[in-house]
Design a protein around this motif. Structure first.
Motif, PDB file in Angstrom:
ATOM      1  N   VAL A  80       0.790  -1.091   0.151  1.00 55.32           N
ATOM      2  CA  VAL A  80       0.005   0.005  -0.086  1.00 55.32           C
ATOM      3  C   VAL A  80       0.968   1.280   0.045  1.00 55.32           C
ATOM      4  O   VAL A  80       2.054   1.119   0.134  1.00 55.32           O
ATOM      5  CB  VAL A  80      -0.971  -0.129   1.220  1.00 55.32           C
ATOM      6  N   GLY A  81       0.095   2.235  -0.285  1.00 55.51           N
ATOM      7  CA  GLY A  81       1.069   3.586  -0.250  1.00 55.51           C
ATOM      8  C   GLY A  81       1.172   4.086   0.935  1.00 55.51           C
ATOM      9  O   GLY A  81       0.747   3.543   2.021  1.00 55.51           O
ATOM     10  N   ARG A 103       5.940   3.343   0.146  1.00 59.15           N
ATOM     11  CA  ARG A 103       6.874   4.531   0.217  1.00 59.15           C
ATOM     12  C   ARG A 103       6.318   5.049   1.598  1.00 59.15           C
ATOM     13  O   ARG A 103       5.301   4.730   2.333  1.00 59.15           O
ATOM     14  CB  ARG A 103       6.543   5.555  -0.771  1.00 59.15           C
ATOM     15  N   THR A 104       7.148   6.128   1.954  1.00 59.58           N
ATOM     16  CA  THR A 104       6.818   6.586   3.249  1.00 59.58           C
ATOM     17  C   THR A 104       6.196   8.200   3.036  1.00 59.58           C
ATOM     18  O   THR A 104       5.727   8.403   4.188  1.00 59.58           O
ATOM     19  CB  THR A 104       8.000   7.008   3.954  1.00 59.58           C
ATOM     20  N   GLU A 105       5.907   8.749   1.955  1.00 64.72           N
ATOM     21  CA  GLU A 105       5.313  10.117   1.821  1.00 64.72           C
ATOM     22  C   GLU A 105       3.996   9.754   0.897  1.00 64.72           C
ATOM     23  O   GLU A 105       4.009   9.252  -0.069  1.00 64.72           O
ATOM     24  CB  GLU A 105       6.326  11.104   1.216  1.00 64.72           C
TER      25      GLU A 105
END
Length: 107
Positions: A80-81, A103-105
């Motif tokens: 997931v994002g 991703r983290t952002e």
């Protein structure tokens, strides 16, 4: 990937590029191991996840599909994002092992 999510991916990619490029992208995903999950059997779980965690319908189906595939705790991963849509699921002790962030952002 739940087939409803696959439909969303194709729609978004085709809108931004072309249907042919969207199909090529999906072929590449399949080549690297994308597992498709037909969603017909998980509609009740998806509706409960949507009720409990206020997920979008496609996201609820994605979690329901991962949950069904991981019924034997075989190590299924739902990528997931970074946006907060899946935070509640990530904190659900019965499903937290399913979620992995790409991703983290947020986008």
């Amino acid at each position: 990937m739940a087939t409803i999510t696959l439909a969303e991916v194709r729609y978004s990619a085709a809108r931004k590029a072309s249907p042919e490029e969207a199909d090529a992208h999906i072929r590449r995903l399949r080549e690297v191991g994308l597992t498709e999950y037909e969603i017909d059997d998980c509609w009740q779980t998806a509706s409960e996840l949507k009720r409990k965690h206020a997920l979008a319908v496609g996201d609820a189906y994605a979690v329901a599909a991962a949950d069904a595939l991981d019924a034997d705790r075989e190590g299924v991963t739902l990528l997931v994002g970074a946006d907060d849509d899946f935070d509640a699921v990530e904190n659900d002790p019965d499903r937290q092992q399913l979620i992995e962030r790409l991703r983290t952002e947020a986008v």
